[in-house]
Design a protein around this motif. Structure first.
Motif, short mmCIF file in Angstrom:
data_model
loop_
_atom_site.label_atom_id
_atom_site.label_comp_id
_atom_site.label_asym_id
_atom_site.label_seq_id
_atom_site.Cartn_x
_atom_site.Cartn_y
_atom_site.Cartn_z
N ILE A 10 0.84 -1.20 0.00
CA ILE A 10 0.00 0.00 0.00
C ILE A 10 0.87 1.25 0.00
N MET A 11 1.91 1.26 0.83
CA MET A 11 2.77 2.44 0.91
C MET A 11 3.56 2.62 -0.39
N SER A 12 3.93 1.53 -1.02
CA SER A 12 4.64 1.63 -2.29
C SER A 12 3.73 2.27 -3.34
N ARG A 13 2.49 1.86 -3.38
CA ARG A 13 1.52 2.46 -4.31
C ARG A 13 1.29 3.93 -3.96
N PHE A 14 1.22 4.22 -2.66
CA PHE A 14 1.03 5.60 -2.23
C PHE A 14 2.19 6.47 -2.69
N LEU A 15 3.40 5.96 -2.56
CA LEU A 15 4.57 6.72 -3.01
C LEU A 15 4.52 6.98 -4.50
N ASN A 16 4.04 6.03 -5.27
CA ASN A 16 3.91 6.25 -6.71
C ASN A 16 2.90 7.34 -7.02
N VAL A 17 1.80 7.36 -6.28
CA VAL A 17 0.80 8.42 -6.45
C VAL A 17 1.42 9.76 -6.05
N LEU A 18 2.15 9.77 -4.94
CA LEU A 18 2.79 11.00 -4.48
C LEU A 18 3.80 11.50 -5.51
N ARG A 19 4.55 10.58 -6.10
CA ARG A 19 5.52 10.98 -7.14
C ARG A 19 4.79 11.63 -8.32
N SER A 20 3.70 11.04 -8.74
CA SER A 20 2.92 11.61 -9.85
C SER A 20 2.38 12.98 -9.48
N TRP A 21 1.91 13.12 -8.26
CA TRP A 21 1.40 14.40 -7.78
C TRP A 21 2.51 15.45 -7.82
N LEU A 22 3.71 15.09 -7.34
CA LEU A 22 4.83 16.03 -7.33
C LEU A 22 5.20 16.47 -8.74
N VAL A 23 5.18 15.54 -9.68
CA VAL A 23 5.49 15.90 -11.07
C VAL A 23 4.42 16.85 -11.61
N MET A 24 3.17 16.55 -11.35
CA MET A 24 2.08 17.40 -11.85
C MET A 24 2.20 18.81 -11.26
N VAL A 25 2.42 18.90 -9.96
CA VAL A 25 2.55 20.20 -9.30
C VAL A 25 3.78 20.94 -9.85
N SER A 26 4.83 20.20 -10.12
CA SER A 26 6.06 20.79 -10.66
C SER A 26 5.82 21.37 -12.06
N VAL A 27 5.12 20.66 -12.89
CA VAL A 27 4.84 21.13 -14.25
C VAL A 27 3.96 22.38 -14.21
N ILE A 28 2.96 22.37 -13.35
CA ILE A 28 2.10 23.55 -13.21
C ILE A 28 2.92 24.74 -12.75
N MET A 30 6.05 25.27 -13.27
CA MET A 30 6.88 25.76 -14.39
C MET A 30 6.06 26.68 -15.30
N GLY A 31 4.79 26.34 -15.49
CA GLY A 31 3.91 27.21 -16.27
C GLY A 31 3.72 28.56 -15.59
N ASN A 32 3.57 28.54 -14.27
CA ASN A 32 3.45 29.80 -13.52
C ASN A 32 4.73 30.62 -13.61
N THR A 67 9.28 30.21 -7.65
CA THR A 67 8.41 29.14 -8.13
C THR A 67 9.20 28.11 -8.94
N LEU A 68 10.14 28.57 -9.77
CA LEU A 68 10.97 27.66 -10.54
C LEU A 68 11.83 26.79 -9.63
N LEU A 69 12.43 27.38 -8.62
CA LEU A 69 13.25 26.60 -7.68
C LEU A 69 12.40 25.55 -6.98
N SER A 70 11.22 25.92 -6.52
CA SER A 70 10.32 24.96 -5.89
C SER A 70 9.97 23.84 -6.86
N SER A 71 9.72 24.19 -8.11
CA SER A 71 9.38 23.22 -9.13
C SER A 71 10.51 22.21 -9.36
N ILE A 72 11.72 22.71 -9.45
CA ILE A 72 12.88 21.83 -9.66
C ILE A 72 13.07 20.88 -8.48
N ILE A 73 12.94 21.41 -7.27
CA ILE A 73 13.09 20.58 -6.06
C ILE A 73 12.02 19.50 -6.02
#
Length: 153
Positions: A10-28, A30-32, A67-73
């Motif tokens: 369950i935690m492994s799946r949760f981490l995968n969801v969290l990773r996807s969330w982080l990428v999505m937030v990062s891409v947004i 970058m747009g900002n 915002t860019l620095l936060s996105s990269i991190i």
């Protein structure tokens, strides 16, 4: 043993969801960033609507770099989510964002609670909660990780 294995799954799946969330937030983010550099009225029309006269090109570019620095991190954390130091730094990017927008909304009154301000508040809040839950995924102690790395070398 089976409950522990189920927990790890369950935690492994949760981490995968969290990773996807982080990428999505990062891409947004970058747009900002691009928007902050392209046209600073973006900030006065969407975020700092309480005092749009305070928004200028310099402030917008500073916001864009932050915002860019936060996105990269956040993107780096999504790639290497088991890196505890990077994980903590990423968590702090959300804490700082939440603190910034809350202070601008309630202390300085430069960012009234419009959808433009509520969105980053919600994203930061959910991200903090998700990352705090994700701490449960770190099963190794720091000492165990150090021993494992020394064995590799």
């Amino acid at each position: 043993l089976s409950r522990f294995c189920l927990f790890l799954l369950i935690m492994s799946r949760f981490l995968n969801v969290l990773r996807s969330w982080l990428v999505m937030v990062s891409v947004i983010a970058m747009g900002n960033t691009v928007q902050s550099f392209r046209d600073h009225s973006f900030l006065s029309e969407k975020l700092y609507t309480g005092t749009p006269e305070f928004v200028n090109g310099l402030q917008a570019r500073t916001f864009g770099i932050w915002t860019l620095l936060s996105s990269i991190i956040r993107c780096a954390c999504a790639i290497d989510i088991q890196n505890r130091t990077l994980y903590h730094i990423t968590l702090w990017t959300f804490v700082l964002a939440l603190g910034h927008f809350l202070s601008e909304a309630f202390i300085y009154k430069t960012a009234p609670l419009t959808i433009g301000v509520m969105a980053p508040l919600i994203v930061a809040s959910f991200s903090i909660i998700g990352m705090l839950i994700g701490f449960q995924c770190f099963t190794e102690t720091q000492e165990e990780e150090t021993v494992r790395q020394k064995k590799r070398n």
